[in-house]
Write an enzyme that holds these catalytic residues in place. Structure first.
Site, PDB file in Angstrom:
ATOM      1  N   HIS A   1       0.804  -1.229   0.000  1.00 24.39           N
ATOM      2  CA  HIS A   1       0.000   0.000   0.000  1.00 24.39           C
ATOM      3  C   HIS A   1       0.833   1.274   0.000  1.00 24.39           C
ATOM      4  O   HIS A   1       0.295   2.371  -0.114  1.00 24.39           O
ATOM      5  CB  HIS A   1      -0.940   0.041   1.214  1.00 24.39           C
ATOM      6  CG  HIS A   1      -0.238   0.395   2.495  1.00 24.39           C
ATOM      7  ND1 HIS A   1       0.450  -0.528   3.237  1.00 24.39           N
ATOM      8  CD2 HIS A   1      -0.099   1.575   3.146  1.00 24.39           C
ATOM      9  CE1 HIS A   1       0.969   0.062   4.294  1.00 24.39           C
ATOM     10  NE2 HIS A   1       0.656   1.347   4.262  1.00 24.39           N
TER      11      HIS A   1
HETATM   12  C1  UD1 Z   1      -2.282   5.926   5.227  1.00 19.64           C
HETATM   13  C2  UD1 Z   1      -1.043   6.531   5.839  1.00 19.64           C
HETATM   14  C3  UD1 Z   1       0.084   5.507   5.855  1.00 19.64           C
HETATM   15  C4  UD1 Z   1      -0.356   4.217   6.496  1.00 19.64           C
HETATM   16  C5  UD1 Z   1      -1.639   3.722   5.864  1.00 19.64           C
HETATM   17  C6  UD1 Z   1      -2.154   2.530   6.608  1.00 19.64           C
HETATM   18  C7  UD1 Z   1      -0.723   8.941   5.478  1.00 19.64           C
HETATM   19  C8  UD1 Z   1       0.018   9.962   4.703  1.00 19.64           C
HETATM   20  N1  UD1 Z   1      -0.570   7.669   5.068  1.00 19.64           N
HETATM   21  O1  UD1 Z   1      -1.983   5.643   3.884  1.00 19.64           O
HETATM   22  O2  UD1 Z   1       1.180   6.018   6.589  1.00 19.64           O
HETATM   23  O3  UD1 Z   1       0.657   3.253   6.348  1.00 19.64           O
HETATM   24  O4  UD1 Z   1      -2.636   4.757   5.929  1.00 19.64           O
HETATM   25  O5  UD1 Z   1      -3.036   1.762   5.871  1.00 19.64           O
HETATM   26  O6  UD1 Z   1      -1.400   9.269   6.410  1.00 19.64           O
HETATM   27  N2  UD1 Z   1      -9.285   4.737   0.709  1.00 19.64           N
HETATM   28  C9  UD1 Z   1     -10.500   4.110   0.589  1.00 19.64           C
HETATM   29  N3  UD1 Z   1     -11.139   3.740   1.744  1.00 19.64           N
HETATM   30  C10 UD1 Z   1     -10.645   3.978   2.978  1.00 19.64           C
HETATM   31  C11 UD1 Z   1      -9.417   4.645   3.075  1.00 19.64           C
HETATM   32  C12 UD1 Z   1      -8.752   5.015   1.929  1.00 19.64           C
HETATM   33  O7  UD1 Z   1     -10.998   3.861  -0.499  1.00 19.64           O
HETATM   34  O8  UD1 Z   1     -11.272   3.616   3.990  1.00 19.64           O
HETATM   35  C13 UD1 Z   1      -8.567   5.090  -0.552  1.00 19.64           C
HETATM   36  C14 UD1 Z   1      -8.852   6.510  -1.042  1.00 19.64           C
HETATM   37  O9  UD1 Z   1      -8.865   6.484  -2.430  1.00 19.64           O
HETATM   38  C15 UD1 Z   1      -7.632   7.274  -0.575  1.00 19.64           C
HETATM   39  C16 UD1 Z   1      -6.538   6.224  -0.641  1.00 19.64           C
HETATM   40  O10 UD1 Z   1      -7.165   5.002  -0.301  1.00 19.64           O
HETATM   41  O11 UD1 Z   1      -7.373   8.390  -1.366  1.00 19.64           O
HETATM   42  C17 UD1 Z   1      -5.379   6.495   0.302  1.00 19.64           C
HETATM   43  O12 UD1 Z   1      -5.856   6.677   1.642  1.00 19.64           O
HETATM   44  P1  UD1 Z   1      -5.046   7.617   2.661  1.00 19.64           P
HETATM   45  O13 UD1 Z   1      -5.623   7.490   4.009  1.00 19.64           O
HETATM   46  O14 UD1 Z   1      -4.868   8.980   2.109  1.00 19.64           O
HETATM   47  O15 UD1 Z   1      -3.594   6.986   2.664  1.00 19.64           O
HETATM   48  P2  UD1 Z   1      -3.156   5.471   2.835  1.00 19.64           P
HETATM   49  O16 UD1 Z   1      -2.491   5.048   1.575  1.00 19.64           O
HETATM   50  O17 UD1 Z   1      -4.261   4.657   3.356  1.00 19.64           O
HETATM   51  N1  UDP Z   2      -3.874  -5.420   8.673  1.00 16.58           N
HETATM   52  C1  UDP Z   2      -5.153  -5.926   8.822  1.00 16.58           C
HETATM   53  N2  UDP Z   2      -5.851  -6.308   7.696  1.00 16.58           N
HETATM   54  C2  UDP Z   2      -5.314  -6.208   6.453  1.00 16.58           C
HETATM   55  C3  UDP Z   2      -3.997  -5.697   6.318  1.00 16.58           C
HETATM   56  C4  UDP Z   2      -3.305  -5.288   7.452  1.00 16.58           C
HETATM   57  O1  UDP Z   2      -5.650  -6.050   9.943  1.00 16.58           O
HETATM   58  O2  UDP Z   2      -5.996  -6.567   5.487  1.00 16.58           O
HETATM   59  C5  UDP Z   2      -3.160  -5.001   9.868  1.00 16.58           C
HETATM   60  C6  UDP Z   2      -1.796  -5.627  10.056  1.00 16.58           C
HETATM   61  O3  UDP Z   2      -1.905  -6.882  10.693  1.00 16.58           O
HETATM   62  C7  UDP Z   2      -1.076  -4.599  10.899  1.00 16.58           C
HETATM   63  C8  UDP Z   2      -1.669  -3.285  10.424  1.00 16.58           C
HETATM   64  O4  UDP Z   2      -2.877  -3.616   9.748  1.00 16.58           O
HETATM   65  O5  UDP Z   2      -1.384  -4.758  12.275  1.00 16.58           O
HETATM   66  C9  UDP Z   2      -0.728  -2.613   9.492  1.00 16.58           C
HETATM   67  O6  UDP Z   2      -1.376  -1.544   8.879  1.00 16.58           O
HETATM   68  P1  UDP Z   2      -0.969  -0.994   7.451  1.00 16.58           P
HETATM   69  O7  UDP Z   2      -0.175  -2.003   6.718  1.00 16.58           O
HETATM   70  O8  UDP Z   2      -2.212  -0.490   6.843  1.00 16.58           O
HETATM   71  O9  UDP Z   2      -0.103   0.296   7.816  1.00 16.58           O
HETATM   72  P2  UDP Z   2       1.410   0.521   8.281  1.00 16.58           P
HETATM   73  O10 UDP Z   2       1.712  -0.386   9.404  1.00 16.58           O
HETATM   74  O11 UDP Z   2       2.287   0.304   7.100  1.00 16.58           O
HETATM   75  O12 UDP Z   2       1.417   1.965   8.661  1.00 16.58           O
END
Ligand code: UD1
Ligand code: UDP
Length: 369
Positions: free
Chosen positions: A213
């Site tokens: 991601h």
């Molecule tokens: C965010 C965090 C990242 C973290 C990740 C965990 C920032 C800058 N990034 O990244 O550090 O590792 O969360 O998963 O804060 N979207 C959906 N549904 C949702 C959420 C998001 O469709 O419930 C889609 C939207 O198109 C959105 C994109 O995912 O624009 C990215 O979501 P966003 O929260 O901006 O960043 P993440 O990539 O999730």
């Molecule tokens: N995780 C989850 N379901 C998923 C993918 C990840 O519960 O489908 C959990 C994972 O076990 C870990 C956390 O989400 O505890 C990690 O989050 P993510 O990878 O979104 O973000 P990051 O840790 O890179 O910020």
């Protein structure tokens, strides 16, 4: 209104999936600690049922007192809207502590709103650095740490990073990693509650688990192509299970790769924490660019390949448990991943780089004192 001065009020700010997981154990302890009261604020950064609500339900996190409903947007728009909405909550609640987690835009907005109101900030997972300022998370971490009053570092490396930036020892507490606390507490529950292996008809140690991601991978077509090209090749030997993050789904749907990938890989919706733990525990190998998943691989004794140039969790690389594989060239990646499948994993000694599962207790102790 007369407020009981012996009660410390904590406003906790969360918004993204990993923050719900990090906050779960600390929140439970705060609820059970006389003298502490928690007001939970959900910024709404993540909002899909399986990116948000499922964690509150299965991890028994109390419903947020405030749900700000900010949702997705560019970094500036999202962070700005959060800043404004959090400021209103903090002005009203006037807490003794503002508790922030990790390195997302919700973290930075919480820190900024609190700092401008002169409210004390405690940062859980302080001191992590990738030394790569192109990562939005790196900016969020550096700024959040700089304006926090109490920095809860998960590792010795994190403490050293903070010292190197001139942050005083009196502000730093080495408490261990709250994600290890969560892995211990929920790891057991997952065994009895999750049916994911049966549902997906997976044999233990006979599949690869992947999560992708990170923006640097999803937003770069060459890297995205290299990653999914390699996973498709691996899937010819062993099932590849991929709980697909919405960001990655959107990126893949823009390419012509998606249809063929759904044939080659076992692509599923993001799963809840208990299912994820079971998928991790039983995988033969994990490939990921997630921070949390790298550590969980180690907690459950599953070798991990991290598809990045660098990691904040350097201990795992030093221990030989985590292997960094930059997703640049598909042929090189394929060769090295194959070697990882065949490599004998290093022995897991008794080293505990992430503490002893009592990070939440130490955090609560510090907040009280
Ligand atoms: C965010 C965090 C990242 C973290 C990740 C965990 C920032 C800058 N990034 O990244 O550090 O590792 O969360 O998963 O804060 N979207 C959906 N549904 C949702 C959420 C998001 O469709 O419930 C889609 C939207 O198109 C959105 C994109 O995912 O624009 C990215 O979501 P966003 O929260 O901006 O960043 P993440 O990539 O999730
Ligand atoms: N995780 C989850 N379901 C998923 C993918 C990840 O519960 O489908 C959990 C994972 O076990 C870990 C956390 O989400 O505890 C990690 O989050 P993510 O990878 O979104 O973000 P990051 O840790 O890179 O910020």
């Amino acid at each position: 209104m007369i407020q009981d001065i012996s009660i410390q009020k904590i406003v906790t700010i969360v918004g993204a999936r990993p923050q719900f997981i990090k906050a779960a154990t600390v929140s439970r302890l705060i609820q059970n600690t006389p003298g502490l009261k928690e007001i939970l604020v959900h910024t709404g950064q993540h909002y899909d049922e399986n990116m948000s609500a499922i964690f509150f339900e299965e991890m028994e996190i109390p419903a947020p007192h405030y749900h700000l409903g900010i949702g997705s947007g560019s970094h500036g728009t999202q962070t700005g809207q959060m800043l404004s909405a959090i400021e209103a909550v903090l002005s009203r609640e006037q807490p003794d502590w503002v508790l922030i987690y990790g390195d997302t835009n919700s973290t930075l907005a919480g820190a900024l709103a609190a700092a401008k109101l002169h409210l004390p900030i405690a940062h859980v997972e302080a001191g992590l650095r990738s030394f790569n300022k192109k990562m939005p998370e790196e900016i969020n971490r550096i700024l959040a740490d700089r304006i926090s009053d109490l920095l809860f570092a998960p590792t010795e490396t994190a403490v050293a990073n903070l010292h190197n930036e001139g942050i005083g020892t009196d502000q730093i507490a080495l408490v261990g990693d709250v994600m290890y606390d969560a892995a211990l507490y929920y790891g057991e529950k997952a065994e009895s509650r999750s049916q994911i292996l049966q549902t997906l008809q997976l044999q233990p140690r006979n599949y690869l688990l992947a999560t992708i991601h990170r923006a640097e991978n999803t937003d770069n077509p060459q890297r995205l192509q290299a990653i999914f090209g390699v996973l498709s090749e691996i899937a010819k030997q062993i099932p590849v299970v991929l709980p697909l993050h919405p960001r990655t789904r959107k990126a893949l749907e823009k390419t012509d790769l998606f249809a063929s990938l759904t044939q080659a890989l076992s692509i599923i919706e993001p799963v809840g924490y208990l299912d994820m733990v079971m998928l991790e525990k039983n995988a033969r190998l994990i490939t990921t660019d997630s921070g949390g998943v790298q550590k969980e691989a180690f907690f459950y004794g599953v070798p991990c390949v991290t598809l990045r140039e660098e990691t904040e969790w350097v201990e795992l690389v030093e221990l030989g448990w985590n292997y960094l594989l930059p997703p640049v060239d598909q042929a090189t990646m394929q060769e090295q991943l194959q070697q990882r499948f065949e490599a004998v994993p290093p022995r897991l000694d008794t080293t505990k780089p992430y503490g002893d599962g009592k990070a939440a207790q130490l955090i609560v102790h510090h907040l009280l004192s």
